[in-house]
Design an enzyme around this catalytic site. Structure first.
Site, PDB file in Angstrom:
ATOM      1  N   ASP A 128      -0.461 -12.452   2.470  1.00  0.00           N
ATOM      2  CA  ASP A 128      -1.118 -11.391   3.249  1.00  0.00           C
ATOM      3  C   ASP A 128      -1.331 -11.960   4.654  1.00  0.00           C
ATOM      4  OD1 ASP A 128      -2.462  -9.218   4.123  1.00  0.00           O
ATOM      5  OD2 ASP A 128      -4.062  -9.274   2.630  1.00  0.00           O
ATOM      6  N   GLU A 163     -10.878  -7.015  -4.175  1.00  0.00           N
ATOM      7  CA  GLU A 163     -10.635  -8.056  -3.153  1.00  0.00           C
ATOM      8  C   GLU A 163     -11.839  -8.192  -2.231  1.00  0.00           C
ATOM      9  OE1 GLU A 163      -6.788  -7.921  -1.169  1.00  0.00           O
ATOM     10  OE2 GLU A 163      -7.681  -8.709   0.657  1.00  0.00           O
ATOM     11  N   ASP A 207     -10.225 -11.423  11.263  1.00  0.00           N
ATOM     12  CA  ASP A 207      -9.258 -11.676  10.199  1.00  0.00           C
ATOM     13  C   ASP A 207      -7.881 -11.855  10.845  1.00  0.00           C
ATOM     14  OD1 ASP A 207      -8.411 -11.851   7.568  1.00  0.00           O
ATOM     15  OD2 ASP A 207      -8.526  -9.712   7.161  1.00  0.00           O
ATOM     16  N   HIS A 244     -10.692 -14.200   4.208  1.00  0.00           N
ATOM     17  CA  HIS A 244     -11.925 -13.487   3.890  1.00  0.00           C
ATOM     18  C   HIS A 244     -13.016 -14.470   3.466  1.00  0.00           C
ATOM     19  CE1 HIS A 244      -9.448  -9.597   2.900  1.00  0.00           C
ATOM     20  NE2 HIS A 244      -9.270 -10.036   4.130  1.00  0.00           N
ATOM     21  N   ASP A 276      -4.580 -13.774  -2.110  1.00  0.00           N
ATOM     22  CA  ASP A 276      -3.921 -13.413  -0.861  1.00  0.00           C
ATOM     23  C   ASP A 276      -3.936 -14.660   0.004  1.00  0.00           C
ATOM     24  OD1 ASP A 276      -3.302 -10.863  -1.557  1.00  0.00           O
ATOM     25  OD2 ASP A 276      -4.659  -9.874  -0.148  1.00  0.00           O
ATOM     26  N   ASP A 325      -5.350 -13.428   9.817  1.00  0.00           N
ATOM     27  CA  ASP A 325      -4.245 -13.348   8.848  1.00  0.00           C
ATOM     28  C   ASP A 325      -3.051 -14.214   9.206  1.00  0.00           C
ATOM     29  OD1 ASP A 325      -5.519 -11.595   7.130  1.00  0.00           O
ATOM     30  OD2 ASP A 325      -4.614  -9.794   7.967  1.00  0.00           O
ATOM     31  N   GLU A 383      -8.891 -13.803  -0.951  1.00  0.00           N
ATOM     32  CA  GLU A 383      -8.092 -14.048   0.259  1.00  0.00           C
ATOM     33  C   GLU A 383      -8.751 -15.138   1.094  1.00  0.00           C
ATOM     34  OE1 GLU A 383      -6.404 -10.692   2.261  1.00  0.00           O
ATOM     35  OE2 GLU A 383      -6.863 -11.532   4.226  1.00  0.00           O
ATOM     36  N   ASP A 396       2.265   2.036   3.411  1.00  0.00           N
ATOM     37  CA  ASP A 396       3.176   1.104   4.108  1.00  0.00           C
ATOM     38  C   ASP A 396       4.607   1.466   3.791  1.00  0.00           C
ATOM     39  OD1 ASP A 396       0.907  -0.532   4.379  1.00  0.00           O
ATOM     40  OD2 ASP A 396       1.439  -1.648   2.571  1.00  0.00           O
ATOM     41  N   HIS A 428       0.880  -1.170   0.000  1.00  0.00           N
ATOM     42  CA  HIS A 428       0.000   0.000   0.000  1.00  0.00           C
ATOM     43  C   HIS A 428       0.922   1.226   0.000  1.00  0.00           C
ATOM     44  CE1 HIS A 428      -2.350  -2.967   2.426  1.00  0.00           C
ATOM     45  NE2 HIS A 428      -3.419  -2.426   1.897  1.00  0.00           N
TER      46      HIS A 428
HETATM   47  C1  XLS Z   1      -7.281  -6.660   4.630  1.00  0.00           C
HETATM   48  C2  XLS Z   1      -6.903  -6.863   3.245  1.00  0.00           C
HETATM   49  C3  XLS Z   1      -5.761  -6.008   2.739  1.00  0.00           C
HETATM   50  C4  XLS Z   1      -5.687  -6.055   1.243  1.00  0.00           C
HETATM   51  C5  XLS Z   1      -4.932  -4.947   0.615  1.00  0.00           C
HETATM   52  O1  XLS Z   1      -7.989  -7.434   5.247  1.00  0.00           O
HETATM   53  O2  XLS Z   1      -6.600  -8.225   3.078  1.00  0.00           O
HETATM   54  O3  XLS Z   1      -4.570  -6.402   3.314  1.00  0.00           O
HETATM   55  O4  XLS Z   1      -5.152  -7.238   0.794  1.00  0.00           O
HETATM   56  O5  XLS Z   1      -5.495  -3.698   0.882  1.00  0.00           O
HETATM   57 NI    NI Z   2      -5.677  -9.092   1.438  1.00  0.00          NI
HETATM   58 NI    NI Z   3      -7.349  -9.605   5.016  1.00  0.00          NI
END
Ligand code: XLS
Ligand code: NI
Ligand code: NI
Length: 437
Positions: free
Chosen positions: A340, A233, A308, A272, A297, A310, A269, A105, A102
């Site tokens: 991700d 996404e 989430d 998600h 992702d 991750d 993802e 970041d 991003h």
């Molecule tokens: C957040 C998203 C983010 C996207 C990019 O949950 O996964 O990381 O991949 O903005």
């Molecule tokens: Ni993502």
């Molecule tokens: Ni995410």
């Protein structure tokens, strides 16, 4: 500048399944051919800059724990520029050929948009140098439209027109730097594009505004000659109660309704999908059926925690399913597997970043090899093909071709009588897949 951040960690090598060295690949052997492509070209692994380089490992109950000795903790451009070389040393040591970021970041946000853009340019200069020096490429870029306070009620879907304008300006710049860095894609994750309560929300207007922003982005992409893919996404909730891009099917419906099919594919993802109450394979098959699978992702959620989380993906069965869908669809074009994912708050040392990526790369290498073996064997696809074979000729073919209607099907059924229906053989197929794992 390289070799400064991780002096004790060597370049990670493939040592094979019998190795006891935790800092080695047991299954991921970048140049090994699987079918007609090398593992690295199938998998196209990518580092997520925001997690690997920027996540402080805080949670709602505690502060960040991450130890990142190369980082002086400041928000300066110099610190951000130094971090670029750390990121590239890290990727080189792991053999990661792509990264995603991003705008915010990689470079600090300034007091004005002009200052933010200048900061971004100064860091993109370094990214460009580091890409040239290492051969590492940008899988996709994106704009962070969710951290700053101005976006607390949405970006493109904010009730305030000036916030929409700010978002558009930010996306314009992020798209331009992605283009400058030769990015192969650009992702739109609707960070706060949703609602927290319907008492204050005009859904129709907000969703239309989201489509308007995407149309402007498509126009700008064409104007600047960016040839990468655009991705949307899906995510069902978090941070909002309901996100408009809630799952693959909702995204596809949105794209169709607003004449954007073909302009954007999906970046799916895993975590998600879980939050949406779907399996990742479901999401992938839905996207593939609409010819819209763009990128992935790769992460995973915790079945027992409802947000989430991750986490790094280590589930071999899940990776196998994902690779089956991917290989069946012909593989990635411009997309890839972007980690991700973040290390756990308890895993605060730099070396944990290596363990996490090594484990996930090995997991997908195993998934890839297993999926390839299943497809090469052929019994699985043959079963599915056979299951639908009544559509390949006779009445089935005539229905698919649109040659018959209710009248013909009524008289057909009068003479045909009761249809013959065969077992779905779910358990047999589950056993067949397990035979390869
Ligand atoms: C957040 C998203 C983010 C996207 C990019 O949950 O996964 O990381 O991949 O903005
Ligand atoms: Ni993502
Ligand atoms: Ni995410």
């Amino acid at each position: 500048m390289s070799n400064e951040a991780f002096p004790e960690i060597p370049t990670i090598q493939f040592e094979g399944a019998d190795s006891k060295n935790p800092l080695s690949f047991k299954h991921y052997n970048a140049d090994e051919m699987v079918g007609d492509k090398s593992m690295k070209d199938h998998l196209r692994f990518s580092m997520a800059y925001w997690h690997a380089m920027r996540n402080p490992l805080a949670d709602p109950f505690g502060v960040g724990t991450a130890e990142r000795p190369w980082d002086d903790g400041s928000d300066s451009v110099e610190n951000a520029q130094r971090r670029v070389w750390v990121a590239f040393e890290f990727m080189q040591k792991l053999g990661l050929e792509y990264y995603c970021f991003h705008d915010r970041d990689v470079a600090p946000e300034g007091a004005t948009l002009e200052e933010s853009n200048r900061n971004l340019d100064a860091v993109v200069d370094e990214l460009e140098k580091a890409q040239k020096e290492t051969g590492i490429k940008l899988l996709w870029g994106t704009a962070c439209l969710f951290v700053n306070k101005r976006y607390n009620q949405g970006a493109a879907t904010s009730p305030f027109a000036d916030v929409f304008a700010y978002s558009a300006a930010q996306v314009k710049k992020a798209l331009e730097v992605t283009h400058r860095l030769g990015g192969e894609g650009y992702t739109f994750w609707g960070g706060r594009e949703g609602y927290s309560t319907l008492w204050n929300t005009d859904i129709k207007r907000e969703v239309n505004h989201l489509a308007l922003l995407l149309k402007m982005a498509v126009a700008h992409k064409k104007k600047i000659g960016f040839t990468g893919d655009f991705y949307i996404e899906p995510k069902p909730k978090e941070p909002t109660t309901h996100q408009y891009d809630s799952d693959a099917a909702a995204c596809l419906n949105f794209l169709r309704e607003h004449d954007l099919m073909g302009e954007l594919k999906l970046n799916l993802e895993t975590n998600h999908a879980t939050l949406a109450g779907h399996s990742m394979m479901h999401e992938m098959e839905v996207a593939i059926a609409a010819d819209s699978l763009g990128s992935v992702d790769a992460n995973t959620g915790d079945e027992l925690i409802g947000w989430d989380t991750d986490q790094f993906p280590t589930d071999i069965y899940l990776a196998t399913k994902m690779m089956l869908s991917l290989l069946k669809s012909g593989g990635f074009d411009k997309g890839g597997l972007n980690f991700d994912a973040k290390v756990r708050r308890e895993s605060f040392e730099p070396v944990d970043l290596f363990h996490a990526h090594i484990g996930s790369m090995d997991t997908f290498a195993r998934g890839l090899k297993t999926a390839h073996a299943i497809l090469a064997d052929g019994r699985w696809q043959d079963f599915v093909k056979q299951r639908y074979s009544t559509w390949d000729s006779g009445i089935g073919k005539r229905i698919e071709n649109g040659e018959v209607g209710f009248e013909e099907l009524e008289s057909y059924t009068f003479s045909n009588g009761e249809p013959s229906v065969k077992s779905g053989r779910q358990e047999m197929l589950e056993n067949l897949i397990n035979d390869f794992i």
